[in-house]
Every structure is written in structure tokens, then in C-alpha cells.
Design a protein around this motif. Structure first.
Motif, PDB file in Angstrom:
ATOM      1  N   SER A 200       0.832  -1.213   0.000  1.00 48.34           N
ATOM      2  CA  SER A 200       0.000   0.000   0.000  1.00 48.34           C
ATOM      3  C   SER A 200       0.868   1.266   0.000  1.00 48.34           C
ATOM      4  CB  SER A 200      -0.929   0.018   1.206  1.00 48.34           C
ATOM      5  OG  SER A 200      -0.167   0.162   2.377  1.00 48.34           O
ATOM      6  N   LEU A 201       2.028   1.206   0.656  1.00 46.44           N
ATOM      7  CA  LEU A 201       2.937   2.371   0.658  1.00 46.44           C
ATOM      8  C   LEU A 201       3.483   2.646  -0.741  1.00 46.44           C
ATOM      9  CD1 LEU A 201       5.231   2.062   3.816  1.00 46.44           C
ATOM     10  CD2 LEU A 201       3.277   3.555   3.475  1.00 46.44           C
ATOM     11  N   ILE A 202       3.549   1.585  -1.556  1.00 42.05           N
ATOM     12  CA  ILE A 202       4.066   1.723  -2.914  1.00 42.05           C
ATOM     13  C   ILE A 202       2.956   2.154  -3.876  1.00 42.05           C
ATOM     14  CG2 ILE A 202       4.953   0.358  -4.867  1.00 42.05           C
ATOM     15  CD1 ILE A 202       6.592  -1.234  -2.792  1.00 42.05           C
ATOM     16  N   ILE A 203       1.786   1.512  -3.737  1.00 40.83           N
ATOM     17  CA  ILE A 203       0.731   1.717  -4.742  1.00 40.83           C
ATOM     18  C   ILE A 203      -0.093   2.985  -4.489  1.00 40.83           C
ATOM     19  CG2 ILE A 203      -1.338   0.710  -5.788  1.00 40.83           C
ATOM     20  CD1 ILE A 203      -0.179  -2.058  -5.114  1.00 40.83           C
ATOM     21  N   PHE A 204      -0.573   3.182  -3.246  1.00 45.82           N
ATOM     22  CA  PHE A 204      -1.518   4.282  -2.990  1.00 45.82           C
ATOM     23  C   PHE A 204      -0.982   5.675  -3.372  1.00 45.82           C
ATOM     24  CE2 PHE A 204      -4.505   1.734  -0.290  1.00 45.82           C
ATOM     25  CZ  PHE A 204      -5.666   2.142  -0.928  1.00 45.82           C
ATOM     26  N   PRO A 205       0.210   6.053  -2.905  1.00 42.22           N
ATOM     27  CA  PRO A 205       0.663   7.414  -3.264  1.00 42.22           C
ATOM     28  C   PRO A 205       0.772   7.609  -4.777  1.00 42.22           C
ATOM     29  CG  PRO A 205       1.989   6.529  -1.486  1.00 42.22           C
ATOM     30  CD  PRO A 205       1.156   5.391  -1.989  1.00 42.22           C
ATOM     31  N   ALA A 206       1.209   6.548  -5.467  1.00 41.05           N
ATOM     32  CA  ALA A 206       1.362   6.669  -6.925  1.00 41.05           C
ATOM     33  C   ALA A 206       0.005   6.853  -7.598  1.00 41.05           C
ATOM     34  CB  ALA A 206       2.069   5.435  -7.491  1.00 41.05           C
ATOM     35  N   VAL A 207      -0.976   6.031  -7.239  1.00 38.05           N
ATOM     36  CA  VAL A 207      -2.272   6.154  -7.929  1.00 38.05           C
ATOM     37  C   VAL A 207      -2.991   7.446  -7.518  1.00 38.05           C
ATOM     38  CG1 VAL A 207      -2.611   3.694  -8.362  1.00 38.05           C
ATOM     39  CG2 VAL A 207      -3.491   4.666  -6.276  1.00 38.05           C
ATOM     40  N   THR A 208      -2.731   7.922  -6.300  1.00 35.76           N
ATOM     41  CA  THR A 208      -3.303   9.217  -5.893  1.00 35.76           C
ATOM     42  C   THR A 208      -2.715  10.331  -6.759  1.00 35.76           C
ATOM     43  OG1 THR A 208      -3.530   8.417  -3.638  1.00 35.76           O
ATOM     44  CG2 THR A 208      -3.620  10.803  -3.938  1.00 35.76           C
ATOM     45  N   SER A 230       0.490  10.689   4.494  1.00 35.44           N
ATOM     46  CA  SER A 230      -0.226   9.516   5.004  1.00 35.44           C
ATOM     47  C   SER A 230       0.505   8.878   6.179  1.00 35.44           C
ATOM     48  CB  SER A 230      -0.454   8.496   3.896  1.00 35.44           C
ATOM     49  OG  SER A 230       0.777   8.049   3.403  1.00 35.44           O
ATOM     50  N   VAL A 231       1.827   8.783   6.080  1.00 30.58           N
ATOM     51  CA  VAL A 231       2.588   8.173   7.176  1.00 30.58           C
ATOM     52  C   VAL A 231       2.531   9.062   8.425  1.00 30.58           C
ATOM     53  CG1 VAL A 231       4.915   7.553   7.953  1.00 30.58           C
ATOM     54  CG2 VAL A 231       4.085   6.736   5.762  1.00 30.58           C
ATOM     55  N   SER A 232       2.727  10.365   8.232  1.00 30.64           N
ATOM     56  CA  SER A 232       2.705  11.277   9.385  1.00 30.64           C
ATOM     57  C   SER A 232       1.322  11.286  10.032  1.00 30.64           C
ATOM     58  CB  SER A 232       3.064  12.699   8.957  1.00 30.64           C
ATOM     59  OG  SER A 232       4.230  12.681   8.206  1.00 30.64           O
ATOM     60  N   HIS A 240      -3.127   8.897  18.927  1.00 30.09           N
ATOM     61  CA  HIS A 240      -4.208   9.521  19.697  1.00 30.09           C
ATOM     62  C   HIS A 240      -5.436   8.624  19.818  1.00 30.09           C
ATOM     63  CE1 HIS A 240      -2.291  13.295  20.401  1.00 30.09           C
ATOM     64  NE2 HIS A 240      -1.979  13.410  19.120  1.00 30.09           N
ATOM     65  N   LEU A 241      -5.703   7.860  18.777  1.00 35.16           N
ATOM     66  CA  LEU A 241      -6.931   7.039  18.790  1.00 35.16           C
ATOM     67  C   LEU A 241      -6.666   5.610  19.251  1.00 35.16           C
ATOM     68  CD1 LEU A 241      -8.323   8.294  15.340  1.00 35.16           C
ATOM     69  CD2 LEU A 241      -9.011   9.066  17.631  1.00 35.16           C
ATOM     70  N   ASP A 242      -5.395   5.325  19.575  1.00 37.87           N
ATOM     71  CA  ASP A 242      -4.998   3.991  20.024  1.00 37.87           C
ATOM     72  C   ASP A 242      -5.384   2.919  18.997  1.00 37.87           C
ATOM     73  OD1 ASP A 242      -3.794   2.214  21.686  1.00 37.87           O
ATOM     74  OD2 ASP A 242      -5.562   1.850  22.920  1.00 37.87           O
ATOM     75  N   LEU A 243      -4.975   3.167  17.761  1.00 40.38           N
ATOM     76  CA  LEU A 243      -5.264   2.225  16.670  1.00 40.38           C
ATOM     77  C   LEU A 243      -3.947   1.627  16.159  1.00 40.38           C
ATOM     78  CD1 LEU A 243      -7.802   4.431  14.664  1.00 40.38           C
ATOM     79  CD2 LEU A 243      -8.354   2.379  15.995  1.00 40.38           C
ATOM     80  N   PRO A 244      -4.010   0.488  15.456  1.00 41.98           N
ATOM     81  CA  PRO A 244      -2.775  -0.059  14.862  1.00 41.98           C
ATOM     82  C   PRO A 244      -2.224   0.925  13.822  1.00 41.98           C
ATOM     83  CG  PRO A 244      -4.624  -1.580  14.602  1.00 41.98           C
ATOM     84  CD  PRO A 244      -5.184  -0.335  15.181  1.00 41.98           C
ATOM     85  N   THR A 245      -0.932   1.242  13.930  1.00 40.49           N
ATOM     86  CA  THR A 245      -0.356   2.298  13.084  1.00 40.49           C
ATOM     87  C   THR A 245      -0.383   1.944  11.602  1.00 40.49           C
ATOM     88  OG1 THR A 245       1.110   2.738  14.925  1.00 40.49           O
ATOM     89  CG2 THR A 245       1.629   3.842  12.873  1.00 40.49           C
ATOM     90  N   GLY A 246       0.045   0.723  11.268  1.00 39.48           N
ATOM     91  CA  GLY A 246       0.125   0.329   9.855  1.00 39.48           C
ATOM     92  C   GLY A 246      -1.225   0.457   9.166  1.00 39.48           C
ATOM     93  N   ALA A 247      -2.254  -0.090   9.790  1.00 40.93           N
ATOM     94  CA  ALA A 247      -3.595  -0.049   9.188  1.00 40.93           C
ATOM     95  C   ALA A 247      -4.087   1.393   9.080  1.00 40.93           C
ATOM     96  CB  ALA A 247      -4.561  -0.885  10.018  1.00 40.93           C
ATOM     97  N   THR A 248      -3.780   2.224  10.078  1.00 42.90           N
ATOM     98  CA  THR A 248      -4.226   3.626  10.041  1.00 42.90           C
ATOM     99  C   THR A 248      -3.561   4.362   8.886  1.00 42.90           C
ATOM    100  OG1 THR A 248      -4.341   3.507  12.449  1.00 42.90           O
ATOM    101  CG2 THR A 248      -4.558   5.683  11.471  1.00 42.90           C
ATOM    102  N   ILE A 249      -2.274   4.074   8.642  1.00 41.39           N
ATOM    103  CA  ILE A 249      -1.561   4.705   7.512  1.00 41.39           C
ATOM    104  C   ILE A 249      -2.246   4.339   6.195  1.00 41.39           C
ATOM    105  CG2 ILE A 249       0.602   4.658   6.191  1.00 41.39           C
ATOM    106  CD1 ILE A 249       2.071   4.348   8.912  1.00 41.39           C
ATOM    107  N   ASN A 253      -4.054   6.809   3.497  1.00 40.81           N
ATOM    108  CA  ASN A 253      -3.713   6.734   2.072  1.00 40.81           C
ATOM    109  C   ASN A 253      -4.967   6.606   1.218  1.00 40.81           C
ATOM    110  OD1 ASN A 253      -1.076   6.889   0.984  1.00 40.81           O
ATOM    111  ND2 ASN A 253      -0.480   5.139   2.219  1.00 40.81           N
ATOM    112  N   PHE A 254      -5.881   5.760   1.680  1.00 43.34           N
ATOM    113  CA  PHE A 254      -7.124   5.541   0.939  1.00 43.34           C
ATOM    114  C   PHE A 254      -7.943   6.845   0.865  1.00 43.34           C
ATOM    115  CE2 PHE A 254     -11.704   4.427   1.106  1.00 43.34           C
ATOM    116  CZ  PHE A 254     -11.826   3.926  -0.182  1.00 43.34           C
TER     117      PHE A 254
END
Lengths: 268, 253
Positions: A200-208, A230-232, A240-249, A253-254
Motif C-alpha cells: 500500500s505504501l508503494i501503490i496508494f501514493p502513486a495512484v493518488t 499519510s505516514v505522518s 491519539h486514537l490507540d489504533l494499529p499504526t500500519g492499518a491507520t496509515i 492513504n485511501f
């Protein structure tokens, strides 16, 4: 509250390494997506998982094993796709599933899934160490510099490989460079969002970026900006929301992609 | 093998001797011999599957030569327009300027940064093809005719002495086709650029080409369009082609 979280050293490490890795993933993603090779990230991440499982079984450093192993496998995928009757995507699928199976078997031999292995599977950027931070900065900088140096050739083989060959570019060599850089970046990305989400780090920014720009250089710059945002935003929101970081990134991105898609449609 | 040899001035631009090209065990070209003088406008014609594209790909160095040789005169610079770029992917994010810049030949392992001279050359190519106003546009958003002009500008940006074009007008409407051929004639007659073009376009051969190479795995004819027209053996092939030609010909062959 935002500034107070920046006081934590682990958050600083996560943000800095995440931004560097996002920059290299996004830049490479533009070439991979346009070369119809975007799933290579997924395939290489799975081989990375096998390498990390192996490293944990033999008691070695996961990155020290994963980086050379995944780079080697990336050349294997390239060769399988180019020199055999297999299509490129089929080669990725074969290597990817085999590597995942090998990783699971190795994990089982090592006494089951450890915390370390889970951290590579789902990402654990908030747990990144000082040494990994330095490695991420150095390797991401190297990747971006090599992309900058070879930019004209990378553009040529991406737009029209046949013409690139006639104009004297060693297309095979440039393709190998692209795939090796991808392998390196994927291993680093595994630490941020995990094996399962690294593509997702490879595909999403490119297609955006593809929704927004009309030029190639601009696409890469927009993709890199999307990767950083997206990463920041993902790290801050997950903290802040106590969520898994990878999924939140990935979710950020989405959202960026949806916003760009709507903007692109309205503009056209 | 494909090699460059030092030839004396006045000798031909390209000499092809006993050229054999194979795909696996299947021989596509079997003993091709011909010579292209500098500044020629050569049309390569032939039925489907006759090896026209294979021949130009071998000339461009994209396919290995199984037997025979292709000799280029010293200093010759090739420009190439592949068949598949008839239409660019509309989603591909490249401006016309970026596409033309990619035509500056690569002569080293490491690419060099674009110099002011390179930018001047890109400007010249835009000017030559009269597409200055398209420079900032996205390539995939242009019409087929405009895209082919851009790809021709890319092939011309490095000042080639010989252009190789593989069915460049197949996807164009009749008007765009006429404009495209007029540009090729201008390049050939005013700038001395040699042209080797693969085409099914019978009218174009008669109107623009200085010589014709008719191919069906071997060379069946090589000469002037007038001789080609008069060649009884060719009548059969051309008759077939003419029946399929969709638009009026300027000159019947």
C-alpha cells in the motif's frame, strides 16, 4: 497534545523513519504502477517475511538477513518473468505464496509466531530502534538518490521500453536497478506497516498522484508528498486514537486517494 | 551479426547482407539483401506476417541477427518510431516535453542531466513538428495524429540521419495520415533525413516513397515505385492490397 506526543523519542523515531521510507516507496511506486508491476511489493514482502522467520530461527538480525535475501529473490522474480514462459504477475504469485509458506513453516519450526515475527507481519513503527532509524534514513536516501541519478532512463523504459533500447539505454540493467531498489524499500516498509500492507505504501501514493498531475516529474513529487502526509497523519492518528499504526496509515492513504479521485473527476 | 564498419564517403547508408532472423526455430527472414542509400525514402511493404516489422526491428538492433550482417555507414544516427506508440495510454502522466526529452540518446551507463543545448534541441524538435503549443499537454490527451507528431519529434530530437518507422499511420484518420506523410517528405527533402517506413498504405508508397522493398520473408522486389507498378509479379499483391484500401488513392499503382 500534538506537540506533547512529539516529545516522545519513540514517536520522533517513528515519524522520521516513516517519512524517509514513505518517500522512497512513493517514488518507486510511480515506476512500478506504470510498468504494471505494482504487485511486486506484495510478492517481495512475502519473501521478506520468510527471511525474517529464518533470521529469528537462526538468531540473526532480521534486517541483516531480509535485505540481501529479498534483493536476491527480486532478481529471481525478474528472471522468472523474463526468461521463462511465465507472465510477470504469475512469477510474483508463485514466489510470493511459496515464500509465505516457507515463512510459516520456519515460524512453526522456531516454536510458533513470536512477538518479533508478528511485528514484521503487521508493522511496528512505534517500536523502531535507533539503529533501525539510522538504517532507514541511510537506505532511503540511497534509494532516492539512485532514482534521481537514473531518472531519465527510468522514465524512458517506463514510457516506451522498445524506444529506450534503440536510443541506447541498457534496459535490462535499469530494470534490475529498479527491482533491487524496490526490494530494499520493501524490507524497510515492512517495519512501518508490516508484510501484509507494505504494497500500500508503494501503490496508494502513486495512484493518488496519477489523479492529479499531467507530468511525470510532478507525479513523483505529488506521490512523495502523499506518502509523507499519510505516514505522518497515520502515526499521529493511531497514537491519539490507540489504533494499529500500519492499518491507520493505509486508511489515510485511501482517504487521500478518494479525495484526489473526486478532485480529478471534477476538474475533468 | 549487427555491426558498424568504417565505410568510405559516398557509400550506402545501410547494407543488409544475407540477413536471417529467427523466432525460436521459426525463420522469419530468410536471406535478405538490400542497400539503402543515404537520404532515401524507402517504403517496406508486404502481406501480414511477411517479416516487415521483424526487419525494421533487426535494423534498429531490437532483434538478434541469426545469420548475415547489417552494415551502417560511419556516423549514421538512427531515429525510431515503434508501432505500438500509435496511441499512448491516456492515463500515463507524461507531458509532450518529457516524451520528446526522452529521445535524447543514451550513450553512457549513467544518464547525464539535460544541458541548455539539449533544451534547445527539444525546442527545435517542437518547432520542426509545429507542436510548440502542445509542449505542456499530457500526451495521452492528444489526438492520434498529434501523438504521432510528438513521437516523431522524439525520434528527431537527437538529429538522426535515418528514421525507421513501423506502420506509423495505421491508427490515424485520412487527414492526419496526409499531414504525417507531408511532414516525413519535408524531413526527407528539406533536411536530408533518410526514411525507412513500414506501411500498408499503397497510395502513400506511390505518392511519397522514392523506392519500394516488397517483402515476403525474402525480398521479392526492390526498386522505384514506377518499376514496382510495372512489375507484373507485383500486380497480384498490390491488387489484393488495393481492394482493402479504405480511402481514395491519389495515384493508382
Amino acid at each position: 497534545m500534538f506537540f506533547s506526543m512529539l516529545g516522545y523519542a519513540f514517536v520522533q523515531r517513528a515519524l522520521i523513519s516513516g517519512i524517509f521510507i514513505a518517500l522512497s516507496c512513493a517514488a518507486l511506486g510511480c515506476f512500478l504502477v506504470l510498468r504494471r508491476f505494482s504487485m511486486i511489493g506484495d510478492g517481495l514482502a512475502h519473501t521478506g517475511f520468510a527471511a525474517v522467520a529464518l533470521a529469528l530461527v537462526i538468531g540473526a538480525s532480521p534486517l541483516a538477513v531480509a535485505i540481501p535475501f529479498v534483493m536476491l529473490m527480486s532478481l529471481g522474480i525478474l528472471r522468472l518473468g523474463g526468461k521463462t514462459t511465465l507472465y510477470g504477475e504469475t512469477a510474483i504469485g508463485l514466489v510470493s505464496s511459496l515464500a509465505m509458506a516457507a515463512g510459516i513453516l520456519l515460524a512453526s519450526l522456531g516454536g510458533g509466531f513470536s512477538v518479533d515475527l508478528y511485528s514484521y507481519l503487521f508493522g511496528s513503527i512505534l517500536a523502531i530502534k535507533e539503529s533501525e532509524l539510522i538504517l532507514s534514513i541511510v537506505l532511503s536516501t540511497v534509494v532516492i538518490l539512485i532514482i534521481k541519478i537514473f531518472y531519465r532512463y527510468l522514465f524512458s523504459i517506463t514510457y516506451d521500453e522498445e524506444f529506450a533500447k534503440v536510443s541506447g539505454i541498457r534496459t535490462g540493467l535499469v530494470e534490475k536497478i529498479l527491482i533491487l531498489l524496490t526490494a530494499l524499500t520493501v524490507v524497510l516498509g515492512m517495519r512501518v506497516v508490516g508484510t501484509l500492507l507494505v504494497s500500500s505504501l508503494i501503490i496508494f501514493p502513486a495512484v493518488t498522484a496519477l489523479q492529479l498531475s499531467k507530468g511525470f516529474r510532478a507525479t513523483i513529487l505529488i506521490a512523495m508528498a502523499c506518502g509523507v502526509i499519510s505516514v505522518s497523519a497515520g502515526i499521529i492518528a493511531s497514537f491519539h486514537l490507540d489504533l494499529p499504526t500500519g492499518a491507520t496509515i493505509v486508511v489515510v492513504n485511501f482517504l487521500l486517494f478518494v479525495a484526489a479521485f473526486i478532485y480529478g473527476r471534477m476538474r475533468n | 551479426m549487427r555491426e558498424e564498419k568504417t565505410l568510405r564517403a559516398g557509400q550506402p547508408g545501410i547494407t543488409v547482407r544475407d540477413l536471417h532472423v529467427r523466432y525460436g526455430q521459426y525463420e522469419i527472414l530468410a536471406g535478405i539483401n538490400f542497400t539503402v542509400p543515404m537520404g532515401d525514402f524507402l517504403a517496406i511493404a508486404g502481406p501480414n506476417g511477411s517479416g516487415k516489422t521483424t526487419l525494421v526491428k533487426a535494423l534498429a538492433g531490437l532483434l538478434p541477427v541469426a545469420k548475415g550482417e547489417i552494415i551502417f555507414s560511419p556516423g549514421i544516427r538512427l531515429g525510431y518510431l515503434p508501432q505500438k506508440t500509435a496511441y499512448a495510454d491516456p492515463r500515463f502522466p507524461a507531458t509532450v516535453w518529457e516524451v520528446i526529452a526522452s529521445g535524447l540518446a543514451a550513450r553512457n551507463i549513467f544518464p547525464r542531466a539535460l544541458t541548455p543545448h539539449d533544451r534547445e534541441q527539444i525546442g527545435d524538435a517542437l518547432n520542426l513538428l509545429q507542436i510548440e503549443d502542445l509542449a505542456g499537454r499530457r500526451i495521452g490527451m492528444l489526438s492520434g495524429g498529434q501523438q504521432q507528431r510528438v513521437h516523431l519529434a522524439r525520434a528527431m530530437v537527437d538529429n538522426p540521419s535515418l528514421l525507421i518507422l513501423d506502420e506509423p499511420t495505421g491508427a490515424l484518420d485520412p487527414h492526419s495520415r496526409e499531414c504525417f506523410y507531408s511532414t516525413l517528405v519535408h524531413l526527407n527533402r528539406q533536411h536530408g533525413v533518410g526514411i525507412i517506413i513500414v506501411t500498408h498504405d499503397v497510395s502513400a508508397i506511390g505518392e511519397y516513397a522514392a523506392s519500394v522493398l516488397y517483402l515476403d520473408r525474402k525480398v521479392l522486389f526492390h526498386g522505384s515505385p514506377a518499376d514496382f507498378e510495372a512489375d507484373a509479379a507485383m500486380e497480384h499483391y498490390f491488387g489484393l492490397h488495393q481492394r482493402h484500401e479504405p480511402h481514395d488513392h491519389h495515384r493508382a499503382l
